[in-house]
Design an enzyme around this catalytic site. Structure first.
Site, PDB file in Angstrom:
ATOM      1  CG  HIS B  65      -1.964   1.058   1.202  1.00 14.72           C
ATOM      2  ND1 HIS B  65      -3.206   0.906   1.769  1.00 14.72           N
ATOM      3  CD2 HIS B  65      -1.974   2.301   0.676  1.00 14.72           C
ATOM      4  CE1 HIS B  65      -3.925   2.001   1.587  1.00 14.72           C
ATOM      5  NE2 HIS B  65      -3.184   2.871   0.935  1.00 14.72           N
ATOM      6  CG  HIS B  67      -1.288   6.821  -1.474  1.00 15.97           C
ATOM      7  ND1 HIS B  67      -2.489   6.692  -2.141  1.00 15.97           N
ATOM      8  CD2 HIS B  67      -1.480   6.283  -0.245  1.00 15.97           C
ATOM      9  CE1 HIS B  67      -3.380   6.115  -1.329  1.00 15.97           C
ATOM     10  NE2 HIS B  67      -2.789   5.856  -0.171  1.00 15.97           N
ATOM     11  CG  ASN B  99      -5.548   7.770  -3.781  1.00 20.50           C
ATOM     12  OD1 ASN B  99      -4.472   7.238  -4.066  1.00 20.50           O
ATOM     13  ND2 ASN B  99      -5.782   8.347  -2.622  1.00 20.50           N
ATOM     14  CG  ASN B 283      -8.604   8.394   6.036  1.00 16.45           C
ATOM     15  OD1 ASN B 283      -9.178   7.637   6.787  1.00 16.45           O
ATOM     16  ND2 ASN B 283      -9.102   8.763   4.875  1.00 16.45           N
ATOM     17  CG  ASP B 310      -1.996   4.720   3.851  1.00 16.78           C
ATOM     18  OD1 ASP B 310      -1.994   5.079   2.658  1.00 16.78           O
ATOM     19  OD2 ASP B 310      -2.877   5.059   4.660  1.00 16.78           O
TER      20      ASP B 310
END
Lengths: 383, 442
Positions: B65, B67, B99, B283, B310
């Site tokens: 995970h 980004h 995203n 989050n 994350d």
């Protein structure tokens, strides 16, 4: 000490003199007989001059008391850079606010001319969230102390053009502003701003989100102290929308430290989780909270809470939580009611209670607000 | 990045969860392949000899995970800076969430992202594609087309699919691809603009809270859809005790579910949030101490299968906004091993611990299991388990610095990462030592 005070009182008396002289001149014009009135004019002038001396002396002694209070208090405030909340105020700092505000209030009551104790200081206000009374109160306090005041017009400022509020503050700093009075809708905005600015500027939090509104808590404290003296052991009920209230949080932090027993009452949907851990006794019904209370602080209920589904209707809220004379009978006979304003009359507080001069401290709170803010500004910025 | 022609790592502790094997030995690399492992391998003239005494060697780590941003958010991170950071953390494979700006919800943008990966990435980047168009939770993406293009999984991470009928269709349709859906499970209505965990800390600071129940509610209802469709499903970044318990029960019931947790949720709780530090806004949010302990327990008993960072880069400007208003997330690639090992290594032992970063995510995502076996790709990390170091994000590789772990002292550090034979990261002290010893022996 005497010289500036005389200079400041002169302003008021000159105005009076001018007014009286105008009346006399009108009389003269009507009678068209100057000789008859000339002695009279001299007489009146003489009377005014003697009154002026008396007024000036009283005014000077009030200023002196004010300055003395400041000098007593400044040692406690020497290390303080910002006023962000009430939780880190030392007993000495708190006592000196009361001390200085007491003298400031006398000056306000007497209607003395503005002082010049902060005439070398420039203070800016930046209210990123709407406010009428807090902003006006700070503005008056700053002007009463002779500071140069800059009101940042946020609606037409560069914030609207995309500037961050930190850049806005840095710009004000570069322009030579020594203190910034800030209100912003984000909780923590004052603390975050203070961290950015460090010791280059005094930051006074005029409200940040749901978090803190220290001068409101201080003026509430001052107002209740005037009535009761020490608040140690006093039962104080805070009633209403506790979840969204910075007034409640700053008051809870301050009053619990002063030894008051703080009880809260509000709908469960407007009571934040674990509020009791802040040192208060939490009720959902209003009666046990105000029973035998010395003071009842009523919070404003935002009418949009109904649309958010937090209360079923204003009618039901009124029925369950409105503070009125009947409910006040549960409190001590001498109990008083406070409201930070602006009020929704007949919603959270009944109109007749708000108007009841024996019970309501609401107008006193407004007057005290200016005095307390004068004290805060003087203690933070005075020399 | 330099291609290792030949390399012999001597006297290292080889830790290989794929074979449940760890032993003191040597590892030989030629080109992009591990050609030999064993004890007392003799040095050859055409290879670098590295004395790895005291070092561990583990197969290249996988982060399920991240980004990686890029595209319209290159000021936060791009596929070069992000993968350099991954390499510095010992990762040779990262899963990149969909995203992005714009999101990876169609064939064209997905192809463009793959092109950027080929041009910029220094480790393997396996992108996820969106479940729904524009991540609006309404219409499904062309899942088959995206899968054929190379989507490793599907996820609307960052938001939760709120409409259970839509999610049901997604779980049914995704069966055409054989891929799994990764869920950020948190009921959006319950979240209501909350910025930290709802509890005493949110009450004290006057911040809107996100209740722990929002996660448990979403996990519970999504598990019912997994029960109904039997499609493989992965819950990412679990943060609450109740969610862990629900997944534990679901696994007992034999549902095809897996889960991961982040290093920050197993090392920090809401108590760490002081003074509106935006680097502690993530989050899902940090939760209570008992939630943190439940995450650790879940990792120990296997309810939670993997650790994933994350990694969520944001610029200094993004994070200098007001706490209630600024974006969520922290970077995590360069600290993942150190933070996790502090909390878990002693409790789990090395093989189980590194399984969380290697074979477990590989099995979940149906990737080849990372291994140190002969003929495996030469993708591995060298770790100095005794190295005491202080993390300075300014010296990191990520384009962003948003981390609450700045200036934190750790024990154990990745000192070299090799990806398919390329040395993609090397710690300066380790390099110095290698060259000094190398010269001496060479």
């Amino acid at each position: 000490m005497k010289a500036p005070s005389l200079a400041t009182t002169k302003w008021r008396n000159e105005a009076q003199l001018t007014e009286n002289a105008t009346i006399l001149e009108d009389l003269i014009a009507e009678k068209c007989d100057q000789d008859e009135f000339t002695p009279r004019i001299a007489q009146v002038k003489g009377k005014i001059m003697s009154e002026q001396t008396v007024t000036a002396e009283a005014s000077a002694s009030r200023l002196e008391a004010f300055t003395r209070a400041f000098n007593r208090g400044r040692q406690h405030w020497r290390t303080r850079q910002h006023l962000l909340d009430t939780d880190d105020l030392t007993p000495g700092e708190l006592a000196s606010i009361t001390d200085v505000a007491t003298e400031a209030k006398k000056i306000l009551k007497a209607g003395d001319a503005p002082l010049s104790v902060l005439h070398t200081r420039t203070i800016a206000t930046a209210f990123y969230e709407n406010s009428t009374r807090t902003r006006s109160s700070f503005e008056l306090a700053a002007r009463r102390l002779g500071a140069t005041l800059l009101n940042l017009d946020v609606a037409s400022s560069s914030v609207v053009k995309g500037e961050t509020i930190i850049d806005t503050s840095k710009t004000l700093l570069s322009m030579g502003v020594q203190a910034l009075i800030q209100r912003h809708s984000a909780s923590g905005s004052a603390r975050q701003m203070a961290r950015e600015l460090g010791d280059r500027l005094h930051l006074i939090n005029a409200g940040d989100g749901w978090n803190a509104h220290p001068t409101q808590a201080l003026l509430d404290y001052f107002t209740m102290s005037e009535v009761r003296g020490s608040l140690n052991g006093a039962k104080i009920a805070i009633v209403g929308d506790l979840k969204h209230s910075r007034v409640a949080r700053s008051n809870i932090r301050l009053l619990t430290r002063c030894g008051a027993m703080v009880h809260t009452a509000g709908p469960p949907t407007l009571t934040p989780i674990d509020l009791g851990k802040m040192g208060v006794i939490v009720h959902s019904k209003v009666e046990p909270a105000i029973e035998n209370a010395d003071f009842v602080m009523v919070l404003r209920i935002q009418l949009e809470r109904q649309k958010q589904g937090l209360i079923p209707s204003i009618g039901e809220y009124r029925r369950l939580y409105r503070i009125d004379s009947a409910r006040m009978r549960l409190a001590k006979p001498e109990a008083r009611v406070l409201h930070p304003g602006p009020m929704n009359r007949d919603v959270e507080i009944s109109d007749e209670l708000a108007e009841c001069s024996e019970k309501s401290l609401i107008t006193t709170q407004v007057t005290n607000g200016v005095a307390v803010r004068m004290a805060v500004l003087y203690l933070l910025l005075g020399e | 990045m330099t291609l290792v022609q030949g390399m012999l790592l001597k006297n290292v502790l080889l830790i290989d969860p794929s074979r449940q094997l760890e032993y003191q030995g040597d590892l030989r690399v030629q080109g992009n392949t591990i050609v030999e492992e064993g004890k007392s391998l003799s040095s050859q003239s055409n290879e670098d000899l590295i004395d790895g005494t005291g070092m561990w060697v583990v197969p290249g780590l996988i982060d399920m995970h991240t980004h990686m941003r890029d595209l319209g958010q290159r000021d936060k991170e791009d596929l070069h800076s992000g993968t350099k950071a991954a390499a510095a953390g010992g990762f040779t494979t990262v899963i990149a969430m969909a995203n992005t700006e714009p999101p990876l919800d169609g064939g064209a943008i997905f192809a463009m992202y793959l092109q950027r990966i080929r041009e910029r990435a220094v480790v393997d980047v396996l992108p996820v594609a969106c479940v729904t168009k524009g991540m609006r939770g309404e219409e499904l993406t062309n899942m088959v087309e995206l899968s054929e293009a190379g989507a490793i999984a599907f996820s609307d991470d960052g938001v939760t699919i709120q409409n259970m009928a839509v999610l049901r269709r997604a779980l049914e349709y995704v069966q055409l691809t054989g891929k799994l859906i990764i869920s950020h499970a948190e009921d959006q209505d319950m979240v209501e603009g909350g910025v930290i965990n709802e509890g005493f800390v949110s009450t004290r600071m006057g911040l809107p809270g996100r209740p722990a129940a929002a996660e448990a509610i979403a996990v519970a209802r999504e598990l019912e859809l997994v029960r109904m469709t039997n499609s493989p499903y992965h819950f990412t970044h679990l943060s609450t005790a109740r969610a862990v318990e629900l997944i534990r029960q679901a696994k007992r019931d034999g549902l095809p579910v897996t889960a991961d947790a982040t290093p920050h949720h197993l090392s920090l709780s809401t108590d760490a949030i002081v003074e509106f530090d935006t680097h502690l806004k993530m989050n899902p949010p940090l939760r209570d101490e008992q939630d943190k302990q439940a995450i650790i327990a879940g990792l120990i008993d296997g309810t939670i299968d993997a650790i994933a960072t994350d990694h969520a880069p944001h610029t200094r400007l993004d994070k200098s906004g007001m706490f209630a208003e600024c974006p969520v997330g922290i970077i995590g690639l360069e600290t993942a091993f150190a933070i996790s090992s502090k909390a878990l290594l002693n409790k789990l032992g090395r093989l189980k611990f590194f399984a969380l970063f290697t074979i477990n995510p590989a099995r979940i995502l149906d990737l080849p299991e990372p291994s140190l076996q002969r003929n495996s790709p030469a993708s591995f990390a060298v770790i100095d388990p005794e190295r005491i170091w202080t993390y300075d994000p300014l010296e990191g590789f990520s384009r962003s610095r948003n981390t609450p772990y700045a200036r934190e002292q750790f024990k154990g550090k990745v000192v070299m990462t090799v990806h398919k034979g390329n040395r993609v990261y090397e710690d300066s002290a380790f390099k110095e030592r290698r060259e000094r010893v190398g010269t001496h022996e060479g």
